[in-house]
Design an enzyme around this catalytic site. Structure first.
Site, PDB file in Angstrom:
ATOM      1  N   GLY A 124       0.652  -1.079   0.113  1.00 52.42           N
ATOM      2  CA  GLY A 124      -0.132  -0.063  -0.095  1.00 52.42           C
ATOM      3  C   GLY A 124       0.825   1.258   0.116  1.00 52.42           C
ATOM      4  N   GLY A 143      -0.208   4.894  -0.728  1.00 56.01           N
ATOM      5  CA  GLY A 143      -1.081   5.575   0.254  1.00 56.01           C
ATOM      6  C   GLY A 143      -0.634   6.714   1.034  1.00 56.01           C
ATOM      7  N   ASP A 150       2.358  -1.787  -4.383  1.00 55.29           N
ATOM      8  CA  ASP A 150       1.057  -1.036  -4.749  1.00 55.29           C
ATOM      9  C   ASP A 150       0.532  -1.391  -5.891  1.00 55.29           C
ATOM     10  OD1 ASP A 150      -1.225   0.874  -4.839  1.00 55.29           O
ATOM     11  OD2 ASP A 150      -0.401   1.657  -3.011  1.00 55.29           O
ATOM     12  N   ARG A 182      -1.397   0.381  -7.407  1.00 55.57           N
ATOM     13  CA  ARG A 182      -1.483   1.693  -8.305  1.00 55.57           C
ATOM     14  C   ARG A 182       0.024   2.262  -8.654  1.00 55.57           C
ATOM     15  NH1 ARG A 182      -4.507   4.683  -3.593  1.00 55.57           N
ATOM     16  NH2 ARG A 182      -3.070   3.457  -2.630  1.00 55.57           N
ATOM     17  N   TYR A 186     -14.823  -3.012   7.628  1.00 55.38           N
ATOM     18  CA  TYR A 186     -13.432  -2.403   7.960  1.00 55.38           C
ATOM     19  C   TYR A 186     -12.906  -2.890   9.085  1.00 55.38           C
ATOM     20  CZ  TYR A 186      -9.432   0.759   8.234  1.00 55.38           C
ATOM     21  OH  TYR A 186      -8.304   1.459   8.368  1.00 55.38           O
ATOM     22  N   LYS A 216     -10.366  -5.633  10.300  1.00 54.54           N
ATOM     23  CA  LYS A 216      -9.016  -5.435  10.895  1.00 54.54           C
ATOM     24  C   LYS A 216      -8.858  -6.196  12.229  1.00 54.54           C
ATOM     25  CE  LYS A 216      -6.868  -2.025   8.789  1.00 54.54           C
ATOM     26  NZ  LYS A 216      -5.495  -1.890   8.079  1.00 54.54           N
TER      27      LYS A 216
END
Ligand code: SER
Length: 340
Positions: free
Chosen positions: A6, A9, A30, A32, A151, A155
């Site tokens: 990630g 981010g 990532d 992205r 979420y 977690k």
């Protein structure tokens, strides 16, 4: 080598910069592309399927690097997860399982534990009503663990998975551990450099960034809404402090950390103090309101303070005066804030 998932981010940005400054070799992953300027600070970058923690290509590729520590930051945030719970479960739970397995295999191969640092969240807490939320002003790690959102559920499950991997493979290995999992339950993070996407604590950073650009902000929660927040530099500091804490000092693997816990109106007031022309209106989104209403008003972080010396650098006033306002102003260079 340190693997950061990630990586593009909000937290990835800040962590890569902190590690790269010290010369720590970073492998960034990532789905992205990494923003310009960030990729250059890493020794290698995995993107697309190779950077996607849910893809077999990620595990295959990451296993080729000499990884000694993992900051597993990849996740779908709370509001986005409510919109697509199946995708969020795949990324947040299956992705974490893949990272833990990667750590276990690498640890076993080199006969040394691979540390997995995991950002958990205040979303693991869940109160049945506002009255109940207000009754527990600062929640302990073992209280009110009834998350309402996918979420928070994911977690909380991943915290347990991390503990399981740490202990299960120790039992198989005798005295040695192959995985050393450590987690922090973060409050809402406020960065001057980046804006989050898909979170429900986003109203605080959005309010500030809008004011610095002279844009009207429609706050999606009621003025009286209270949850804990933290300035991003303290978030990075906490991650690194816990990572560096001697194992024998840790009495638990999952810690609350706190800094300040203002209401939305208190945030609006301090933003207006620095940007007197800021226009902040309230336009409550009932679904997002219900999410933050289920989260705690503040956290009890005495275990982190006792075990590894946690202490935030920025309280509410200092976060705005010395970090957020100067940095956000430099970023947009449009509106000069009022000097306090
Ligand atoms: N900041 C996160 C969110 O709003 C909570 O951990 O989703």
């Amino acid at each position: 080598m340190v693997l950061i998932t990630g990586a593009s981010g909000e937290m990835g940005h800040a962590l890569i910069e902190a590690l790269a400054k010290e010369g720590t070799p970073v492998l960034a992953a990532d789905v992205r592309q990494l923003p310009h300027g960030l990729a250059e600070q890493c020794v290698a970058v995995l993107t697309g399927a190779e950077g996607d923690v849910t893809s077999p290509a990620f595990v295959e590729r990451a296993a080729q690097f000499p990884i000694g520590q993992i900051f597993h930051l990849a996740a779908v945030l709370s509001t986005a997860a409510e919109r697509d719970p199946v995708r969020a479960h795949r990324v947040n739970v299956d992705g974490t399982l893949a990272v833990l397995s990667l750590a276990q295999q690498r640890g076993e191969q080199v006969r040394h534990p691979v540390q997995v640092m995991f950002p958990s969240t205040i979303a693991v807490y869940g109160f049945g009503s506002l009255e109940e939320k207000q009754r527990i002003s600062a929640v302990r790690e073992d209280q009110a663990l009834h998350p309402h959102t996918l979420y928070g559920i994911a977690k909380l499950h991943c915290e347990r998975l991390g503990e399981y991997y740490t202990n299960h493979y120790m039992q198989l290995a005798g005295e040695a551990r192959w995985v050393d999992f450590r987690a922090l339950r973060f409050p809402g993070l406020i960065s001057a450099e980046t804006l989050p996407s898909g979170g429900t604590s986003d109203y605080a950073p959005e309010m500030l960034h809008a004011a610095a650009q002279g844009i009207t902000y429609h706050c999606f929660v009621r003025p009286s809404t209270r949850i804990p927040f933290m300035a991003m530099p303290d978030g990075i500091k906490a991650l690194r402090m816990l990572a560096n804490a001697p194992a024998e000092h840790l009495s638990q693997r999952v810690y609350n950390i706190g800094a300040f816990a203002p209401t939305a109106e208190e945030i609006a007031a301090i933003v207006r103090r620095y940007f007197p022309d800021a226009v902040i209106e309230y336009d409550v989104d009932e679904r997002r309101q219900a999410i933050v209403d289920s989260w705690c008003a503040d956290v009890d972080d005495s275990a982190a303070r006792r075990d590894w010396g946690w202490q935030p650098e920025y309280d509410f006033e200092r976060a705005f005066a010395e970090y957020l306002v100067p940095a956000v102003t430099r970023r947009y260079r449009q509106i000069t804030p009022v000097q306090q």
